[in-house]
Enzyme design. Structure first.
Site, short mmCIF file in Angstrom:
data_model
loop_
_atom_site.label_atom_id
_atom_site.label_comp_id
_atom_site.label_asym_id
_atom_site.label_seq_id
_atom_site.Cartn_x
_atom_site.Cartn_y
_atom_site.Cartn_z
N HIS A 1 0.99 -1.15 0.13
CA HIS A 1 0.19 0.16 -0.14
C HIS A 1 0.93 1.32 -0.02
CE1 HIS A 1 1.17 -0.03 4.17
NE2 HIS A 1 0.42 -1.05 4.50
N VAL B 1 2.49 6.44 7.22
CA VAL B 1 1.73 6.97 6.17
C VAL B 1 0.02 6.69 6.53
CG1 VAL B 1 0.54 6.91 3.77
CG2 VAL B 1 3.20 7.05 4.24
N SER C 1 -2.28 -3.52 5.92
CA SER C 1 -2.89 -4.68 5.24
C SER C 1 -3.90 -5.15 6.01
CB SER C 1 -1.82 -5.65 4.95
OG SER C 1 -0.62 -5.30 4.25
N GLN D 1 9.29 -2.67 16.36
CA GLN D 1 10.19 -3.42 15.37
C GLN D 1 11.37 -2.74 15.12
OE1 GLN D 1 8.74 -5.89 12.09
NE2 GLN D 1 8.66 -3.93 11.01
N HIS E 1 4.18 0.94 2.07
CA HIS E 1 5.19 0.53 1.70
C HIS E 1 5.93 1.45 0.51
CE1 HIS E 1 2.55 -2.89 2.91
NE2 HIS E 1 3.74 -3.09 3.64
P1 AMP Z 1 4.49 -5.34 6.57
O1 AMP Z 1 4.48 -5.63 4.91
O2 AMP Z 1 3.29 -4.99 7.28
O3 AMP Z 1 5.29 -6.52 7.41
O4 AMP Z 1 5.33 -3.77 6.54
C1 AMP Z 1 6.61 -3.83 5.87
C2 AMP Z 1 7.15 -2.25 6.28
O5 AMP Z 1 6.44 -1.21 5.86
C3 AMP Z 1 7.60 -2.38 7.69
O6 AMP Z 1 8.85 -1.65 7.59
C4 AMP Z 1 6.40 -1.36 8.09
O7 AMP Z 1 6.71 -0.76 9.50
C5 AMP Z 1 6.27 -0.40 7.12
N1 AMP Z 1 4.75 0.09 7.14
C6 AMP Z 1 3.49 -0.71 7.28
N2 AMP Z 1 2.41 0.12 7.36
C7 AMP Z 1 3.09 1.39 7.15
C8 AMP Z 1 2.60 2.70 6.93
N3 AMP Z 1 1.26 2.92 7.19
N4 AMP Z 1 3.34 3.78 6.82
C9 AMP Z 1 4.77 3.68 6.81
N5 AMP Z 1 5.31 2.38 6.87
C10 AMP Z 1 4.29 1.37 6.79
#
Ligand code: AMP
Length: 283
Positions: free
Chosen positions: A34, A177, A187, A154, A37
């Protein structure tokens, strides 16, 4: 844009790129990409000339009753978004065995920062995260790796792991974001019913409440937590996992009064999905 599905090819490609003097950035993800990312991808492009996005739903970071099986897997849409965003390489392991040999017996355990917050309510989660990211670092050999501030614990654990295990990787943080109404993109937001989606703004509203009370001089963490608790508990479909105010560096609970930067973090089930968000209070 290249899609690499095998670990040895990923590592050989990274070695060749480094030998050619290229600067590599890794954005680790579980896919279902999204705008959050994609913002990390844009940030990565500012720090490197080759951007690698890994897409891997990592089984070891899910608990037995969590959503590993049903986690959204949307590779074709992810691929199109990565191509449009100027990603150079997607590392998309063809099978879990690309990352975890069947008899794998080594894990990376963080034993301080992971004791609170999500680490307390998701036992083993950060061992799974540390282990997979250490493997991804060794396979993609990045100069920089970008993580979102949305996953605040994390991010801090990744910085600690890079420091403690001497990974020659600079950890860069990307701001959270949000939707226009403040809900952090995730997600898991797609599991919300329309009514729950409206209620889910309570996470950001609670953090704003804490920020405003802090700006007005409130320094008692328990008072801030109570104000946030009341605001979230007023929504009918919410169930609070935790609301905590911890030291921004050690993640240990903050005692009154708040005199150092403090991470305000919360995890709340809104209907089925468990959502997280955070902010930092700086005295
Ligand atoms: P995930 O695919 O959910 O494991 O996230 C992958 C990366 O995207 C991680 O470093 C998350 O912290 C980052 N991430 C997830 N949601 C957001 C968001 N809304 N804004 C910025 N980074 C995000």
């Amino acid at each position: 844009m290249k899609v690499i599905t095998h670990s040895p090819e990923m590592q050989q490609t990274a070695l060749a790129l480094r030998a050619a003097g290229r600067r590599l950035a890794l954005v680790p993800t579980m896919g279902n990409l999204h705008a959050g990312h994609l913002a990390l991808v844009r940030l990565a492009k500012q720090h490197a000339d080759v951007v690698i996005v890994s897409i891997f739903v990592n089984p070891t970071q899910f608990g037995p009753n969590e959503d590993f099986q049903t986690y959204p897997r949307t590779f074709e849409a992810d691929r199109a978004q990565c191509a449009a965003a100027g990603v150079d390489i997607i590392f998309y392991p063809a099978d879990v065995s690309e990352i975890y040999p069947a008899d794998a017996s080594i894990t990376v355990v963080e034993s301080a920062l992971s004791q609170t917050l999500c680490g307390a309510s998701r036992p083993g989660h950060f061992t799974g995260v540390c282990t997979v990211v250490a493997k991804l670092f060794n396979l993609t050999l990045p100069h920089v790796a970008v993580f979102g501030e949305k996953d605040g614990q994390q991010l801090r654990i990744m910085r600690r792991m890079a420091r403690d295990l001497h990974f020659p990787v600079e950890i860069i943080a990307g701001p959270t974001v949000r939707e226009q109404d403040g809900l952090a993109l995730s997600s898991r937001n797609q599991y919300l019913t329309p009514a729950q989606r409206a209620q889910a703004t309570c996470l950001r509203r609670a953090l704003t409440e804490a920020e405003q009370r802090f700006a007005a001089g409130e320094r008692n963490p328990q008072c801030l937590i109570t104000a946030m608790w009341n605001l979230i508990a007023a929504e009918p479909d919410t169930r609070i996992d935790y609301i905590a105010i911890v030291d921004d560096e050690t993640l240990a609970p903050v005692l009154e009064p708040i005199t150092r930067p403090a991470l305000v973090a919360l995890a709340v089930w809104v209907g089925q999905p468990r959502l997280i968000d955070n902010t930092v209070l700086r005295p």
